[in-house]
Design a protein around this motif. Structure first.
Motif, short mmCIF file in Angstrom:
data_model
loop_
_atom_site.label_atom_id
_atom_site.label_comp_id
_atom_site.label_asym_id
_atom_site.label_seq_id
_atom_site.Cartn_x
_atom_site.Cartn_y
_atom_site.Cartn_z
N TYR A 1 0.82 -1.20 0.00
CA TYR A 1 0.00 0.00 0.00
C TYR A 1 0.87 1.26 0.00
O TYR A 1 0.45 2.31 -0.49
N GLY A 2 2.07 1.15 0.55
CA GLY A 2 2.97 2.29 0.54
C GLY A 2 3.37 2.67 -0.88
O GLY A 2 3.36 3.85 -1.25
N ALA A 3 3.74 1.67 -1.69
CA ALA A 3 4.10 1.93 -3.08
C ALA A 3 2.89 2.43 -3.87
O ALA A 3 3.01 3.35 -4.69
N ALA A 4 1.73 1.83 -3.62
CA ALA A 4 0.52 2.25 -4.32
C ALA A 4 0.17 3.69 -3.97
O ALA A 4 -0.17 4.51 -4.84
N GLY A 5 0.27 4.02 -2.67
CA GLY A 5 -0.03 5.38 -2.25
C GLY A 5 0.96 6.38 -2.82
O GLY A 5 0.59 7.50 -3.18
N ALA A 6 2.23 5.99 -2.90
CA ALA A 6 3.25 6.90 -3.44
C ALA A 6 3.00 7.19 -4.92
O ALA A 6 3.12 8.34 -5.36
N ALA A 7 2.66 6.16 -5.69
CA ALA A 7 2.38 6.37 -7.12
C ALA A 7 1.16 7.26 -7.32
O ALA A 7 1.16 8.17 -8.17
N ALA A 8 0.12 7.02 -6.51
CA ALA A 8 -1.07 7.86 -6.60
C ALA A 8 -0.76 9.29 -6.16
O ALA A 8 -1.30 10.26 -6.70
#
Length: 452
Positions: free
Chosen positions: A84-91
Motif C-alpha cells: 500500500y505504501g508503493a501504491a499510495g506513493a504512485a497515486a
C-alpha cells in the motif's frame, strides 16, 4: 373602452414597443427580488437554462478521472507490488502533478479558451494513463511508475472548473448562480459515488488494470465531446478583460485561506480511499471497499442537494466555520471504528459534512475573485483537494503498511483539524472587498450581493 386601452398603454409605453422582456426582467429590481426567492432553490429552473445540457452531460463523463484515477492507481499498483505504501506513493505523484499543473491549465483556459486546452490535454492524459497501466502490469520499478504518473496527473482535464465558468456565461447576474454552484458541487459528489464504485468493481471483478483503462477512455470521449461545445464556453476576447485576466487568483487573501481548507478536505478523500481499502482487505471482503466509499460519497451528494435547496440567511463565512468544525469532529472518530456498520455510519456523517464546506468555498470565490481569474481560482481549489488527497494517500499508505488496525484513518483527523485551526485564525480574510475595489471590475458581477 378606448380610454381604458390608452391608459393601460400609457402606464409603461416602452414595455411593448422598445424593451425586450428579458432585458426588462433583468432591469426591474422588483422582478429581480421576487424571482430571487423562487430561483435560489430552483434546480428545475436551473436545468431548463437554454443550452445547459450540451455541456453538462459530456462534462459529467469528462470529470470522472478526478473520482476514478486515484483509487484505480492504488488498486492496480497494490496488486502488482503488494504494498500500500508503493501504491499510495504512485497515486500521490499523480495527485501532486495534477495540483501543480491545474492552476496553469485554468489560466490558459481563461486566456486562450477551453477548447484549446482540452483537446491536447485529454489526448495526453489517455496516452499517459495507458502507459502507466502497461508499466505497472510489466512490474516496472517504482521510479518508472513515478515517471508515468507525472504526465498522467498533469493532464487531468479540469472540467469541473470549466463547467462552473460556463454557468457564469449562461447566468451572469442571475440569482441562480448560487444554485448552479450547489448543483456543480452535487455533481462532483455524484462522480465520487459513481467513480470509485465503478473503478473498484472493474479492478476487483474484471481486471486490476480495468479501472485505469476505463478512466482513460472516459477522459478521451467525454473531454472531446465537451470541447466540441464551443457555443457555451467563455469568451476569450481581450477587450474589457485584459487587465483582469493577468491578475492571479493567488493574490486574493481569501483564496489562500480557501486553499488550506480544501487541502484538509483532500486529506479526507485520500485517507478514506487507502484506509477503507486496507480495512476491507483485512476482514476478507475487498468488494466492500467500493460500497463503503460509496456510502461516504452518497453523504456528500445528499447533503449537497439539501444545501443548495436552502435559502441561507447566515453569512457564508460563518457557515464555512460551523460546517468545517463538524467535519473535523466527525473525521476524528474514524480511527476508532472497527466494524463495517460503524464505519459506514461515520463515513456517511463525514460525507454529509464535506459538501456544505465545498459549496460554500466555491460560492465565496464568486464574491472574492475578479471575473477574469475565476477559472484559475476554481482550479486552485480543485488542485488543493488533489494535493491534500495525494499527501493523505502517501501518509495513510505508510501508516497502514507499518501499523495497520485503521491507522490510516488518523490522516483525515489530522488534516481537517489543522485546516480548521487555520480557518479560525484567518476567517476575516474571507470577507468580500468593499465597493469600488478590484473585484468589482469583473463583468456581470456584483460584489455586494450575498452569494447564498
Amino acid at each position: 373602452m378606448a380610454s381604458t386601452v390608452t391608459s393601460k398603454k400609457s402606464r409603461n409605453p416602452q414595455t411593448s414597443e422598445k424593451r425586450n422582456p428579458k432585458i426588462s426582467e433583468n432591469r426591474n429590481p422588483k422582478t429581480s427580488e421576487n424571482s430571487t426567492a423562487s430561483a435560489r432553490p430552483g434546480y428545475g429552473r436551473l436545468l431548463r437554462t437554454r443550452g445547459a445540457w450540451t455541456f453538462l452531460l459530456p462534462g459529467f463523463a469528462a470529470r470522472q478521472p478526478f473520482a476514478m484515477l486515484t483509487i484505480s492507481i492504488v488498486l492496480l499498483v497494490q496488486h502488482t507490488t503488494g504494498s500500500y505504501g508503493a501504491a499510495g506513493a504512485a497515486a500521490a505523484v499523480t495527485g501532486v502533478s495534477m495540483a501543480l499543473f491545474a492552476p496553469y491549465s485554468g489560466r490558459l483556459a481563461d486566456r486562450y479558451g477551453q477548447r484549446a486546452v482540452l483537446i491536447p490535454g485529454v489526448l495526453l492524459h489517455a496516452l499517459a494513463g495507458l502507459a502507466l497501466t502497461a508499466l505497472a502490469l510489466a512490474d516496472a520499478p517504482l521510479w518508472a511508475l513515478f515517471a508515468a504518473a507525472v504526465p498522467t496527473g498533469a493532464s487531468v482535464p479540469q472540467v469541473g472548473p470549466m463547467v462552473r465558468a460556463r454557468w457564469g456565461v449562461k447566468l451572469k447576474d442571475s440569482p441562480l448562480m448560487t444554485t448552479a454552484a450547489a448543483f456543480e458541487s452535487v455533481t462532483d459528489e455524484l462522480t465520487f459515488v459513481v467513480g470509485p464504485l465503478l473503478a473498484t468493481a472493474l479492478c476487483t471483478a474484471v481486471d486490476p488494470a480495468a479501472g485505469l483503462v476505463t478512466e482513460a477512455s472516459l477522459t478521451l470521449l467525454g473531454g472531446l465531446l465537451f470541447a466540441a461545445q464551443k457555443g457555451s464556453q467563455p469568451s476569450v476576447s481581450r477587450e474589457g478583460h485584459a487587465r483582469v485576466e493577468h491578475v492571479s487568483a493567488l493574490r486574493v487573501p481569501g483564496v489562500r485561506v480557501l486553499i488550506v481548507t480544501f487541502l484538509g478536505i483532500g486529506s479526507v478523500f485520500g485517507g478514506m480511499q487507502v484506509s477503507l481499502a486496507a480495512f476491507t482487505e483485512s476482514i476478507g471482503e475487498p468488494g466492500l471497499n467500493g460500497v463503503l466509499y460509496g456510502v461516504f460519497a452518497a453523504g456528500n451528494m445528499l447533503s449537497g442537494i439539501v444545501c443548495g435547496a436552502i435559502a441561507w440567511k447566515a453569512a457564508p463565512q460563518r457557515r464555512l466555520v460551523v460546517g468545517y468544525t463538524a467535519l473535523a469532529l466527525t473525521a476524528s472518530g474514524l480511527w476508532a471504528a472497527h466494524s463495517v456498520l460503524v464505519l459506514a455510519g461515520l463515513g456517511l456523517l463525514v460525507g454529509m459534512c464535506i459538501a456544505p464546506a465545498l459549496i460554500t468555498g466555491y460560492t465565496l470565490v464568486e464574491s472574492l475573485v475578479p471575473a477574469g481569474a475565476r477559472t484559475e481560482a476554481f482550479t486552485w481549489l480543485t488542485g488543493a483537494v488533489a494535493l491534500g488527497q495525494a499527501a493523505a494517500v502517501t501518509v495513510a499508505g505508510q501508516l497502514e503498511d507499518r501499523f495497520r488496525d485503521g491507522a490510516g484513518f488518523l490522516v483525515p483527523m489530522g488534516g481537517t483539524v489543522l485546516a480548521l485551526l487555520t480557518l479560525l485564525a484567518l476567517r476575516s480574510r474571507l470577507v468580500a472587498p468593499a465597493h469600488g475595489r478590484t473585484v468589482a471590475r469583473g463583468v456581470g458581477h456584483r460584489v455586494p450581493v450575498a452569494v447564498d
